[in-house]
Design an enzyme around this catalytic site. Structure first.
Site, PDB file in Angstrom:
ATOM      1  N   ASP A 218      39.559  52.246  49.175  1.00 26.76           N
ATOM      2  CA  ASP A 218      38.537  51.378  48.610  1.00 26.76           C
ATOM      3  C   ASP A 218      39.172  50.511  47.518  1.00 26.76           C
ATOM      4  O   ASP A 218      40.343  50.170  47.615  1.00 26.76           O
ATOM      5  CB  ASP A 218      37.370  52.246  48.102  1.00 26.76           C
ATOM      6  CG  ASP A 218      36.056  51.490  48.090  1.00 26.76           C
ATOM      7  OD1 ASP A 218      36.027  50.393  47.519  1.00 26.76           O
ATOM      8  OD2 ASP A 218      35.060  51.989  48.636  1.00 26.76           O
ATOM      9  N   HIS A 241      40.943  47.734  48.811  1.00 25.20           N
ATOM     10  CA  HIS A 241      40.091  46.547  48.715  1.00 25.20           C
ATOM     11  C   HIS A 241      40.444  45.634  47.552  1.00 25.20           C
ATOM     12  O   HIS A 241      39.712  44.704  47.245  1.00 25.20           O
ATOM     13  CB  HIS A 241      38.615  46.965  48.622  1.00 25.20           C
ATOM     14  CG  HIS A 241      38.116  47.628  49.872  1.00 25.20           C
ATOM     15  ND1 HIS A 241      36.823  48.061  50.023  1.00 25.20           N
ATOM     16  CD2 HIS A 241      38.741  47.934  51.029  1.00 25.20           C
ATOM     17  CE1 HIS A 241      36.678  48.607  51.218  1.00 25.20           C
ATOM     18  NE2 HIS A 241      37.834  48.544  51.844  1.00 25.20           N
TER      19      HIS A 241
END
Ligand SMILES: *[C@@H]1O[C@H](CO)[C@@H](O)[C@H](O)[C@H]1NC(C)=O
Ligand SMILES: *[C@@H]1O[C@H](CO)[C@@H](O)[C@H](O)[C@H]1NC(C)=O
Ligand SMILES: *[C@@H]1O[C@H](CO)[C@@H](O)[C@H](O)[C@H]1NC(C)=O
Ligand SMILES: *[C@@H]1O[C@H](CO)[C@@H](O)[C@H](O)[C@H]1NC(C)=O
Ligand SMILES: *[C@@H]1O[C@H](CO)[C@@H](O)[C@H](O)[C@H]1NC(C)=O
Ligand SMILES: *[C@@H]1O[C@H](CO)[C@@H](O)[C@H](O)[C@H]1NC(C)=O
Ligand SMILES: *[C@@H]1O[C@H](CO)[C@@H](O)[C@H](O)[C@H]1NC(C)=O
Length: 404
Positions: A218, A241
């Site tokens: 993430d 991310h």
């Protein structure tokens, strides 16, 4: 009599193992009963209690070896500078239900001043089993996994060299901390592990992340509300991310974000490079101001630069009303590399609160895929441009011009 006497002497020596140079008293967890075959929670806690009470600088030491740790909550206040040196590998229980306190994280460290976390060791969350069951990225009512490293209300402190690996959820939460440096910090989790943000910083000031490597599923680093003066420098992110401010706006109690500096970082195969995201149709009216994104290398990044004030993943919100968050004073300079998507730069701001004073200089991004020419997407942004822009900023590509 003799063996007992010897034993006492050894115990005494180990207990007061001064480091002659720095006058630090060392509390080796083995002295407190830790051994390689059992959970060391109790031993660690006992050592920690002695250390926090010490009037002279102290170090709690977990030596090399693989140790199992069910759960630890290490709190202050500390009387003198305190260090937790982890040279071993700490393993979380495979099954999260084995952790005695369901409300706690795996390792929580709270209320300390002048604390150092150091060592060559690894915090191994053993998350593989849990990731399969985690759907928190798509389901609001999911079962939360209690498996973070969590630092709360820590001041004047340094976290260095240690590695966190395969956390069951967020790797490290930093809440209510002031003047804390993360140095040569390493986070490793596979790119497909859900909700494993590397470092989540919120309600904190003067936090530095330097010379660190974050590979996760993430956000590499996410910055929540109430955060001021964060310097992220020489960090390598990817997979994951990227570095994000937000998402912001969901609650009226959220506070401003001021002074976020991302410098000399490399993003490898990440979904985003740097991103600011705010929710539309959301109540918060805070400000996001004084951000600098400088000297960044993008290596096959999908969306290198993103301001998204219409952030609404999985249709969790409505796009009817614009975001009420004001973004201003953003400097974006010297961003180079390659993208995986033709939209290299997105500056989509709020209709009611347009972005102000966004300075962009020296962008050199290339896209060689088949989804069309490289382009940028802009809305409600007051820009000032200088230096080279490749692609040209906020100019529709030739194909779009023809169809308009
Ligand atoms: C913090 O600890 C270091 C040594 O560990 C010491 O040199 C320094 O003076 C301490 N600072 C404060 C504010 O206590
Ligand atoms: C882990 O950290 C995240 C992010 O701050 C938080 O939402 C979550 O509640 C934490 N986990 C637990 C069990 O508290
Ligand atoms: C942090 O360190 C500074 C400078 O040494 C000191 O003035 C301040 O009191 C410390 N902060 C806390 C919360 O102890
Ligand atoms: C920040 O912490 C460092 C030690 O970690 C200390 O030397 C410095 O004085 C602190 N600064 C402030 C403003 O508290
Ligand atoms: C963080 O870095 C900035 C810029 O290099 C520096 O001014 C600041 O004192 C540093 N803060 C800490 C906590 O190390
Ligand atoms: C930039 O970051 C890289 C690590 O990613 C480091 O090796 C390099 O020395 C840094 N450059 C500067 C000028 O700090
Ligand atoms: C274009 O992308 C492909 C796939 O990533 C890569 O193998 C190739 O080297 C790239 N070509 C150029 C000219 O950048």
């Amino acid at each position: 009599m003799a063996p007992t006497f010897t034993c006492k002497i050894i115990f005494f020596l180990a207990f007061l193992a001064y480091n002659a140079n720095s006058h630090t008293v060392v509390y080796d967890v083995r002295t407190f009963g830790a051994n390689l075959n059992h959970d060391i929670s109790q031993a660690l806690l006992a050592a920690w209690k002695e250390a926090t009470a010490s009037p002279i600088p102290s170090r709690v030491w977990i030596p090399r070896g693989t140790w199992s740790l069910k759960q630890a909550k290490l709190v202050g206040p500390n009387k003198a500078p305190i260090e937790l040196r982890v040279d071993g590998i700490l393993k979380a229980p495979l099954d999260p239900t084995q952790m005695p306190n369901k409300q706690w994280e795996w390792v929580t460290i709270n209320y300390l001043d002048n604390f150092t976390l150091s060592g060559e060791g690894v915090f191994d969350g053993q998350g593989h089993e849990s990731w399969k069951r985690n759907d928190c990225h798509t389901n609001k009512n999911c079962v939360k996994l209690p498996m973070n490293l969590s630092f709360n209300f820590i001041t004047n402190s340094t976290i260095k060299d240690v590695t966190t690996k395969d956390s069951k959820t967020f790797h490290l939460n930093v809440i209510g901390c002031h003047n804390v440096t993360f140095l040569r910090f390493k986070v490793y989790a596979p790119g497909d592990s859900p909700n494993t943000d590397g470092l989540h910083i919120a309600r904190s000031t003067n936090i530095n992340v330097t010379d660190s490597v974050i590979k996760t599923g993430d956000d590499c680093i996410s910055i929540g509300d109430g955060t001021e003066q964060v310097h992220i420098q020489n960090v390598i992110c990817g997979p994951g991310h990227g570095i994000s401010v937000g998402s912001l706006g969901r609650s009226t109690t959220e506070m401003d974000v001021v002074g976020i500096y991302v410098k000399n970082c490399t993003f490898i195969g990440t979904q985003n490079g740097v991103r600011i995201k705010t929710w539309p149709s959301a109540p918060a009216t805070l400000q996001v101001t004084n951000l600098e994104f400088q000297d960044l290398i993008m290596d096959k990044v999908t969306y290198p630069i993103v301001i998204d004030q219409e952030y609404c993943p999985y249709n969790l919100c409505k796009l009817d009303n614009p975001s009420l968050i004001k973004i201003s004073n953003v400097k974006i300079d010297n961003i180079r590399g390659t993208t995986n998507d033709p939209v290299a730069v997105t500056l989509v701001c709020s209709k009611t609160k347009p972005c102000e004073n966004v300075q962009v200089g020296n962008i050199d991004l290339t896209y060689n895929g088949s989804l069309g020419p490289i382009t940028t997407k802009c809305n409600n942004v007051k820009l000032s441009l200088n230096g080279k822009q490749n692609p040209p900023l906020c100019v529709p590509p030739p194909a779009a011009k023809q169809s308009a």
